[in-house]
Design an enzyme around this catalytic site. Structure first.
Site, PDB file in Angstrom:
ATOM      1  N   ASP A   1       0.853  -1.293  -0.166  1.00  0.00           N
ATOM      2  CA  ASP A   1       0.121  -0.011   0.143  1.00  0.00           C
ATOM      3  C   ASP A   1       0.781   1.178   0.091  1.00  0.00           C
ATOM      4  OD1 ASP A   1      -2.260  -1.682   0.010  1.00  0.00           O
ATOM      5  OD2 ASP A   1      -2.906  -0.738   1.647  1.00  0.00           O
TER       6      ASP A   1
ATOM      7  N   CYS B   1       1.166  -7.819   5.269  1.00  0.00           N
ATOM      8  CA  CYS B   1       0.225  -6.658   5.003  1.00  0.00           C
ATOM      9  C   CYS B   1      -1.072  -6.643   4.574  1.00  0.00           C
ATOM     10  CB  CYS B   1       1.413  -5.775   4.010  1.00  0.00           C
ATOM     11  SG  CYS B   1       3.053  -5.573   4.719  1.00  0.00           S
ATOM     12  N   ASP B   2      -1.407  -5.403   4.540  1.00  0.00           N
ATOM     13  CA  ASP B   2      -2.829  -4.775   4.460  1.00  0.00           C
ATOM     14  C   ASP B   2      -3.864  -5.776   3.827  1.00  0.00           C
ATOM     15  OD1 ASP B   2      -1.150  -2.552   5.286  1.00  0.00           O
ATOM     16  OD2 ASP B   2      -2.337  -1.147   4.305  1.00  0.00           O
ATOM     17  N   LYS B   3      -4.082  -5.942   2.609  1.00  0.00           N
ATOM     18  CA  LYS B   3      -5.178  -6.634   2.352  1.00  0.00           C
ATOM     19  C   LYS B   3      -4.967  -8.238   2.400  1.00  0.00           C
ATOM     20  CE  LYS B   3      -6.488  -2.678   2.012  1.00  0.00           C
ATOM     21  NZ  LYS B   3      -5.184  -2.124   2.528  1.00  0.00           N
TER      22      LYS B   3
ATOM     23  N   GLU C   1      -6.881   4.584  -0.417  1.00  0.00           N
ATOM     24  CA  GLU C   1      -6.507   4.907   0.852  1.00  0.00           C
ATOM     25  C   GLU C   1      -5.677   6.490   0.644  1.00  0.00           C
ATOM     26  OE1 GLU C   1      -5.197   1.261   3.714  1.00  0.00           O
ATOM     27  OE2 GLU C   1      -3.443   2.614   2.917  1.00  0.00           O
TER      28      GLU C   1
ATOM     29  N   SER D   1      -5.503   5.522   5.365  1.00  0.00           N
ATOM     30  CA  SER D   1      -4.417   4.372   5.876  1.00  0.00           C
ATOM     31  C   SER D   1      -4.736   4.400   7.357  1.00  0.00           C
ATOM     32  CB  SER D   1      -3.045   4.801   5.474  1.00  0.00           C
ATOM     33  OG  SER D   1      -1.904   4.103   6.205  1.00  0.00           O
TER      34      SER D   1
END
Length: 615
Positions: free
Chosen positions: A141, A182-184, A505, A531
């Site tokens: 991201d 990490c994120d997704k 984001e 974010s």
């Protein structure tokens, strides 16, 4: 049926009369007896080559899911393909455990996941299984931030879930170990685990360390805000470069309570990750040991047939939201938890967020809300210590099963808070309400989300003129150009799941506002998202989004926007009749993307208020 098969048949008939737990106990209790019989049968009646393994302690009392790809003469072609990859008969005979590894050379949180995967596979082999590793995509991201690439970030969550589901079910794995960071990738893999519903464990790569430089703890957000400070003339190029060189010292998910670390911690709370999953730093040897333990633990789960559907209950999601409030997690958790719950048939209404927030105190202020980082949370006792603190006022469901094979009550029994500055006492919280709030009003009838714990006290209630922009890029130009003034409310629309598409984001605008010293006087609202590193009065997920005819599309330059976070309100001070009149004249703009995956995604994605799942 030959004598050996008859013997195994009788053994299975006996075992199947017992419960899941008795199954394992019975297998152990009678294994010595049956091994002797097996040895006699092998020695006196059958040639050696008939047996792949005659030791009953190494055989499984019930059929394996993977039998469909490896058992019987009809599956000789399948076994031939396994052998083409070097698998032995002994390895094929054992339970096949899929290892979904999202290692790549483009994400700092994933650069080291090959080491995590090797540790997981070692644990699986040690416990009697055969690991089968395959790859999974992952988007950084941070690198995708501030340009068209960010449109793919949230959309990739569905690709991750779909691809893991496809691999696991196509190859009929008996169990799964998911390695995200990490994120997704974390929610995508949790969604896949729920869909596949075979015994599963999630083990993440761990958080990045934060280093102190000239008295300031640095993280990725420090660099984003440094850019804003440079634009404001309060930092020079050399100072920005120093942040650039030292803010991200090595592998791991970015070091604050941003989205990745929020979801890794909540994975632990849900019961899908082992204790320590959310907080053990990426560079610590303890992380490797955790990965080995995860590999061994999946074999226990397979033997006892403990599946995600047994763990991901409505009460488990209530626990996750409760700890979310105590930790002050990323607002993206309010996007991902409903999506994961959706996969097991549970609906999370946004109103429950405020109900839980009203009764759960905020115990931690990690970056961006404070100066602590996830490494500090780890040293203070970790997620389990936070849960132990919450349990003192009966705020959690404690008798839920987890991937440890034990209940939450058992898991947190010996947890201890070792630093009361990082994890406050339940009787001395940072605030009496949780870290996230859902707002509603005439421009957000289906809800909007704000990280309350990261909002300055002076901005909890605010009114100001709307500065309206139809894209992130237009807003950033205005912010850096100096046209945003104290008191303004920046409105960025057509950045929702459909309008973006992909619900980008908006860390760059919030960091620009903070870096220019406006975060205590300027608010930002959007149908996009933020974010986990964003701070200030940043209100996202406005639903319905502008592209679907949501009332945020009716807001015009200069309209007074009223924000009352304690009261849960977000309104434009415009008469309802005028808003309706404006919407009667409104026409949806042409989609920014119509082809490829994003075009399909935009046509299928639903509202942020329902987790932006695909219909």
């Amino acid at each position: 049926m030959n004598a050996f098969d008859f013997f195994v048949f009788i053994y299975r008939q006996f075992i199947e009369k017992h419960s899941k737990i008795a199954l394992t106990k019975a297998g152990i209790m009678y294994s010595g007896y049956f091994n002797k019989i097996g040895h006699i049968i092998k020695t006196h009646f059958f040639p050696v080559q008939y047996f792949i393994s005659y030791d009953i302690s190494e055989r499984w009392a019930v059929p394996m899911k993977s039998d469909i790809v490896k058992k019987g003469v009809e599956r000789a072609p399948h076994r031939a393909l396994f052998k083409a990859m070097g698998y032995t008969d002994e390895e094929i005979e054992r339970p096949l455990i899929g290892v979904a590894n999202s290692k790549s050379e483009i994400v700092p949180g994933h650069i080291h996941l090959d080491r995590i995967a090797e540790a997981v596979k070692a644990g699986i082999r040690q416990a009697g299984g055969t690991p089968v590793e395959f790859g999974c995509i992952g988007i950084c991201d941070g690198i995708a931030m501030g340009h068209a690439g960010m449109r793919y970030s949230l959309a990739s969550r569905e690709l991750i879930a779909d691809s893991c589901e496809s691999m696991a079910l196509a190859h009929s794995f008996d169990g799964m170990v998911f390695i995200p960071n990490c994120d997704k990738i974390v929610p995508g893999m949790l969604m896949a685990a729920a869909r596949i519903n075979v015994p599963s464990v999630v083990v993440s790569g761990g958080p990045m360390l934060s280093l102190k430089r000239k008295g300031k703890q640095l993280d990725l957000n420090s660099v984003f805000e440094a850019v804003g400070a440079y634009k404001a003339g309060t930092m020079n190029v050399e100072e920005v470069a120093e942040y650039e060189d030292h803010a991200c010292p090595g592998c791991g998910s970015c070091s604050g309570m941003f989205t990745a670390n929020s979801m890794n911690c909540l994975t632990e709370v849900l019961g899908m990750g082992l204790p320590g999953n959310g907080t053990i730093p990426a560079v610590y040897a303890e992380r490797i040991r955790l990965a080995k333990q995860a590999g061994m633990k999946i074999m226990e789960l397979v033997k006892n047939d403990i599946k995600p559907s047994d763990i991901l209950t409505e009460e488990a999601f209530e626990n996750a939201l409760t700890v979310d409030m105590a930790l002050g997690c990323s607002t993206n958790s309010v996007l991902h938890l409903p999506a994961i719950a959706h996969e097991v048939g549970i609906r999370i209404d946004l109103d429950i967020v405020n109900k839980i927030s009203a009764r759960v105190p905020n115990l931690c202020r990690l970056a961006p809300a404070g100066h602590h980082h996830v490494q500090d949370l780890y040293m203070a006792g970790g997620v389990q210590a936070v849960m132990k603190e919450l349990s003192k006022k009966d705020l959690l469901h404690l008798d839920l099963i987890t991937v440890t094979g034990k209940t939450i009550r058992e898991n947190i029994k010996n947890a201890e808070v070792t630093d009361r500055d990082v994890i406050r006492s339940i009787d001395n919280p940072y605030s009496n309400t949780g870290g996230i709030a859902v707002l509603r009003g005439n421009i957000a009838p289906d809800g909007a989300v704000v990280k309350r714990s990261a909002v300055d006290e002076n901005m909890l209630v605010h009114k100001g003129p709307a500065r309206v922009f139809d894209s992130e890029e237009d807003a950033i130009r205005a912010i850096y150009g100096g046209s945003i003034k104290p008191g303004d409310v920046v409105v960025i629309r057509y950045e929702g799941p459909k309008g973006g598409p992909g619900m980008r984001e908006l860390l760059s605008p919030t960091s620009a506002i903070a870096g220019m010293g406006l975060d205590r006087s300027v608010a930002l609202i959007t149908d996009g998202r933020f974010s986990g590193a964003s701070r200030g009065a940043s209100i996202g997920h406005v639903s319905p989004e502008a592209m679907e005819g949501g009332m945020i599309a009716a807001v015009r330059e200069g309209d007074i926007i009223s924000i009352d976070i304690p009261a849960g309100r977000l309104d434009a001070e415009v008469p309802d009749e005028e808003l309706k009149r404006r919407m009667a004249e409104w026409k949806a703009p042409q989609p920014r993307v119509t082809g490829g995956y994003l075009g399909r995604y935009a046509r299928l994605v639903t509202s942020a208020s329902t987790g932006a799942v695909l219909k």
